[in-house]
Every structure is written in structure tokens, then in C-alpha cells.
Enzyme design. Structure first.
Site, mmCIF file in Angstrom:
data_model
loop_
_atom_site.group_PDB
_atom_site.id
_atom_site.type_symbol
_atom_site.label_atom_id
_atom_site.label_comp_id
_atom_site.label_asym_id
_atom_site.label_seq_id
_atom_site.Cartn_x
_atom_site.Cartn_y
_atom_site.Cartn_z
ATOM 1 N N GLN A 156 -9.598 -5.416 11.710
ATOM 2 C CA GLN A 156 -9.027 -4.479 10.731
ATOM 3 C C GLN A 156 -9.698 -3.098 10.788
ATOM 4 O O GLN A 156 -9.909 -2.443 9.774
ATOM 5 C CB GLN A 156 -9.090 -5.059 9.314
ATOM 6 N N GLU A 189 0.809 -1.218 0.000
ATOM 7 C CA GLU A 189 0.000 0.000 0.000
ATOM 8 C C GLU A 189 0.843 1.269 0.000
ATOM 9 O O GLU A 189 0.458 2.267 -0.612
ATOM 10 C CB GLU A 189 -0.948 0.007 1.202
ATOM 11 N N LYS A 226 -17.782 -0.142 4.733
ATOM 12 C CA LYS A 226 -18.182 -1.192 3.790
ATOM 13 C C LYS A 226 -19.683 -1.188 3.533
ATOM 14 O O LYS A 226 -20.129 -1.350 2.385
ATOM 15 C CB LYS A 226 -17.737 -2.549 4.330
#
Length: 573
Positions: free
Chosen positions: A123, A60, A172
Site C-alpha cells: 500500500q 475515499e 506511519k
């Protein structure tokens, strides 16, 4: 009689699909990223979009650096997409790097569903709060109805005023929700005024100062590049015969082969640039924040000069160096107005005098040893074989400064380097981003000049270059040390420097494992042949140059010293 339930009408698109529509509305054509659980809905939508290329990096941090390189060569906002938790935290260094160097960027981070936020979910990190100090602005999308406005604002903020990175955190469940919304057509950010008009009275004052000055110097920073002012800068310097010094970030804004160019200013700057600034009676600083690496001892910086500082960000005015005139505004606009003033400077021999300093002491080289390869020679050979037309990305350390001095950049946006944060591992992924942005068979060559320490920070991106057949030529100056750290320990701390010896793999064998041609040179003759061969080969090529181990970067202004107190490498100041 049974109640017949009406069928539920489903909206036309998901939040992720709306996100892609908003990106297309902002003319995004490339995204650098790495997938993960929280961004799977976005990747599903991206898979069906043929107008946007997704470049899969191997880390990343590299994705954000690649977006950074893309932004630097195009002037457009680079876009990176990473997942939540470790994906987001891995991106922080790249975001901070872009922030310090004022690079326009939009970073999309995945986040856990809104009902899981604040519960230490798998996460989950508060990337919104974590990056507030290293972004121009942050958003967390908690309501899908806000997404079109936020995307429109984010891109506007990233590229206007002082450019910088903007982060958008995307839960999400917001991405999986459905909507009939479309991208926003208009933008209205209350209180945001990205540019201030240049005051006409200030323009005329600067023009009068130039006309009455005997020893003027233009100091050019990266802000002059960002505002497309390079042609106007060239015109002003030639009409008024003003010598030009640049910051590290300003290299390329003025042609380095021009007789008025004095080189880079500051701690690792040239003798001519530092001496000219020290003796100047007028200093015009454009698009630079005059940081500590540039100015050294603030009280003795350009002690005889009437100082002008022009910057798009008023927070930078008078921050590091007290100035006589601080002007907030667009550098390009100021230069256009100055050139319209038909300035008639006094006839002096100042430009010839400063050019004489440049000819007398053009660059500092420690004496070579027969049969060995000096790093400066390698960079001069790369310059010779690319004719100064390459896009060059570097990491941080000695090789960065040698590149600034010995590669003769001919145009703006061709030198990609980490100035403010000083990030090792930046150069190679930035070169990948630049190569993706440039594309095409007629694009200039892209060269990454790096060190054996820096390259090992993101060497996994060799697979990215292979996957996309990118013609990035990697030049590793291998001296077996963290060279700049070793130099500082030697010069200023009088310590032994065995602690900064660094071992490396066989870089040529490493390249071969990725299917990349690997070439090695140990003499100037071999280096010349290797560079010629690498530039002729398609796709990525790795070149390893085994250079002298204990070569120092000179000249060097010691920390806290004034710009006329330079270490030259021959025992003199």
C-alpha cells in the site's frame, strides 16, 4: 557493582496526537475520512478527541467530495483523512475537482514508514508526486519536528489568495514517534504573497469606463463569491444599472430573481446573457478565468467590448481571452473602492433592453407531452417548495444545466456543482458535506439534484446519510440515458446513441434497503406531491422522477462557435 540504568522519560504525546492538537489550533471541527493501516495511529488519537467530528464515508472519493461541499458552504478549509495506497489514489479525483474549482481543503494521506518508502511496500504509492499537478501545494512530513509548521502553513495556503487543496503525506512511523512539541503560533512563508493591493489608478480608470459606457456587462465568476464581495457587487450593479451575467461557478453571487440578472453565460447559457455580452461595449469580468465553456470562440468573444479582467491569480489574466486591462487582486477590495468612487453612469436604456431579452426568451423548453414529466418542471417545483432558499448540489450533465437555469438561487454559497473537472458522482457526497456543515433545525434544506447515471457513481453514500441522520433530499431525474453524451452524439456527431442507454436499479426499492423513504413520480401532479412530502419528512429521502427520455438542454452554443450562434431547439440559431 551493577550499573543501574536511568529510566527513559517518554514524551507527552505521539505525532498523531500532535497532529490533532494542530488541527484543533486551526479550529477544525469536522473531518471526512476512511481508515486504513497507515492511519490507524491518527484514528486512535482522533477517537480520544471530542472536539472534532469524524464522518465515516463509504469511499475515499466521497470523503473528499464531502469535505469539498463543507468548504463551499462555509468558506473554511474542508478536511479529509485517507490511508495510503488505494485510499490515497481513490482521493485523487476529489482533490482534482477541488483544485479546478478553487475550493480550500487540506487532505491528510497516510503513508508507509519512512524506512519502507521507495521499496514498493504494501500500500505504498507516491501520492506526493502523483498530486503535484492538482494541488496548490504538497507536503511530505519526513521529520516530526516539521509537523507544526507544515500544518500551520497548509491551512494558511488553502484559504488565502486563490483557494485550493493542500495535501500532507504522513508516514506511519512519524505518527507513532513521540514529542513535546506544540502547534505553531506564527507563520512565515518566504515569497508567498497571497494578495496584491488594488492599484488606485486602475480603480479610477474602471470607474471612468463605467461612466462613459453605453452597454456595460458584469461577468461574475466563483472568485467573486470566495472573497465575500457579493454585497458590494449588488450595490455596484444597482447604482450603475449594469446587467449581470454569471459563470456556472458564479451562480448565487447575485440574486437570480433580480431584474438586472441575465442568467448564466456560455455554452449552455441563456439567450439574454450571451446576447448582452456579444453586444457589450464594456465587459467587467470578476473572479473568472474565462474558460472555453464560457467564451466559445475566443476571437469573437465580446468583439465590441473594452475588456477588464480582475482575478486573485495573475496566471489567469489574459490566459484564455485577451483583455484590455488585467488586474491582479481581491475582487471584494476592488468593488469596495469602485463603490467609493460615487460612479455616475450615462442614462441609457441598456438594462431595460437586456431585461426585455430575458422576458422574451427566459428559458428554453421542448414542448411537453401530455401525461409525461419534463425535468425542467421538476426543478421548478423544487424551487417553488423551497422558495429558492435551499442549498442545492448537483452532479454533471443535463440536470446540472437545467438546475442552473430553473432553480432561482437567492444567496451565495448555495449552488454546489463541479464546474472545472465535471465530476459525475460529486453531488451526493457534496450535499452530505453541506448538511454536516449547516446542521441545526433552522438550517436551509439541502437538495441533491442528480441523474440516474451520476447517482450510481457514489450511491453507497446513502448509508452515510442514514448513519448521521442527514436531511438530504435526493432528486433523481431518471431518463434512462447518459443524457448529455446522448445529446452531443445526436447534435454534433449524427450518431445513433443506444450506446449511452444506462440501466438502473429500482431506486425506490434501493432506498428502502437502506431504511430511507423512497418516492416516485411520473406526472407533474405526482412530482408536486412527492416534493412536498419529501421536504416534510425528517432525515434523508430519495425521490425518483421518471422524466422524458430524449429531452435536450437548450440553448446551446456549439463548440468553437461565438456566443451569438446559439442552437435553440426549434431549428433556428
Amino acid at each position: 557493582m551493577k550499573n543501574i540504568q536511568e529510566p527513559q522519560l517518554t514524551a507527552a504525546k505521539s505525532g498523531a496526537e500532535l497532529l490533532i492538537e494542530c488541527l484543533l489550533a486551526e479550529q477544525v471541527d469536522t473531518i471526512f475520512g476512511y481508515p486504513g493501516g497507515a492511519v490507524i495511529p491518527i484514528y486512535d488519537a482522533l477517537y480520544d478527541c471530542r472536539e472534532i467530528r469524524h464522518i465515516l464515508t463509504r469511499h475515499e472519493q466521497a470523503a473528499v467530495h464531502a469535505a469539498d461541499g463543507y468548504a463551499r458552504v462555509t468558506g473554511k478549509a474542508g478536511v479529509a483523512l485517507v490511508t495510503s495506497g488505494p485510499g490515497a489514489t481513490n482521493a485523487v479525483t476529489g482533490i482534482a475537482n477541488a483544485y479546478m474549482d478553487s475550493v480550500p481543503m487540506v487532505v491528510l494521506t497516510g503513508q508507509v514508514s519512512t524506512d519502507l518508502i521507495g521499496r514498493d511496500s504494501f500500500q505504498e504509492v507516491n501520492i506526493y508526486g502523483m498530486t503535484m499537478d492538482v494541488t496548490k501545494h504538497n507536503y511530505s512530513v519526513m521529520d516530526l519536528r516539521e509537523l507544526p509548521r507544515i500544518l500551520k502553513e497548509a491551512f494558511h495556503l488553502a484559504v488565502t489568495g486563490r483557494p485550493g487543496p493542500v495535501l500532507i503525506d504522513l508516514p506511519k512511523n512519524i505518527m507513532t514517534a513521540h514529542t513535546d512539541l506544540s502547534p505553531a503560533a506564527e507563520i512565515n512563508i518566504r515569497g508567498y504573497a497571497p494578495t496584491a493591493p488594488i492599484d488606485e489608478e486602475a480603480v479610477h480608470l474602471i470607474a471612468r469606463k463605467i461612466e462613459s459606457s453605453l452597454r456595460p456587462v458584469l461577468v461574475i465568476g466563483g472568485g467573486a463569491m470566495a472573497h465575500g464581495a457579493t454585497e458590494q457587487l449588488h450595490r455596484l450593479a444597482e447604482i450603475a444599472q449594469i446587467p449581470v451575467a454569471t459563470t456556472l461557478m458564479g451562480i448565487g453571487a447575485f440574486p437570480t430573481r433580480h431584474p438586472l440578472y441575465l442568467g448564466m453565460l456560455g455554452m449552455h447559457g441563456t439567450y439574454a446573457a450571451n446576447r448582452a455580452v456579444h453586444h457589450a461595449d464594456l465587459l467587467i469580468c470578476l473572479g473568472t478565468r474565462l474558460n472555453d465553456r464560457l467564451s466559445g470562440k475566443a476571437k469573437s468573444f465580446a468583439p465590441h467590448a473594452w475588456k477588464i479582467q480582475v482575478d486573485i491569480d495573475d496566471a489567469e489574466l489574459d490566459k484564455n481571452i485577451p483583455v484590455d486591462l488585467g488586474l491582479c487582486g481581491d475582487v471584494g477590495e476592488l468593488l469596495r473602492k469602485l463603490n467609493a468612487c460615487a460612479i455616475k453612469p450615462k442614462p441609457t436604456h441598456w438594462s431595460e433592453e437586456t431585461a426585455g431579452w430575458q422576458r422574451k426568451v427566459p428559458h428554453y423548453n421542448e414542448a411537453g407531452v401530455v401525461g409525461t414529466l419534463n425535468p425542467q418542471e421538476v426543478i421548478r417545483l423544487i424551487d417553488k417548495h423551497t422558495q429558492g432558499n435551499a442549498v442545492v448540489a448537483t452532479d454533471v450533465g443535463q440536470h446540472q444545466i437545467w438546475t442552473a437555469h430553473h432553480y432561482r438561487f437567492s444567496r451565495p454559497r448555495s449552488f454546489l456543482t463541479s464546474g472545472g473537472l465535471g465530476t459525475m458522482g460529486f453531488g451526493f457526497p457534496a450535499a452530505i458535506g453541506a448538511a454536516m456543515a449547516l446542521g441545526g433545525s433552522v438550517a436551509p434544506p439541502v437538495v441533491c439534484i442528480t441523474g440516474d447515471g451520476s447517482f450510481q457513481m457514489n450511491l453507497q453514500e446513502l448509508m452515510t446519510a442514514v448513519d448521521y441522520e442527514l436531511p438530504v433530499k435526493i432528486a433523481i431525474l431518471n431518463n434512462g440515458y447518459l443524457g448529455m453524451v446522448r445529446q452531443w452524439q445526436q447534435l454534433f456527431y449524427e450518431r445513433r446513441y443506444s450506446s449511452v442507454n444506462i440501466t438502473s436499479p429500482d431506486f425506490v426499492a434501493f432506498a428502502g434497503a437502506y431504511g430511507v423513504p423512497g418516492l416516485r413520480a411520473q406526472t407533474p401532479e405526482e412530482a408536486d406531491a412527492v416534493i412536498r412530502q419529501a421536504l416534510a419528512l425528517p432525515g434523508p429521502v430519495l425521490m425518483e422522477f421518471n422524466v422524458r427520455e430524449e429531452q435536450n438542454v437548450y440553448p446551446m452554443v456549439p463548440p468553437g462557435a461565438s456566443n451569438d450562434q446559439m442552437l435553440t431547439g426549434d431549428g433556428e440559431r
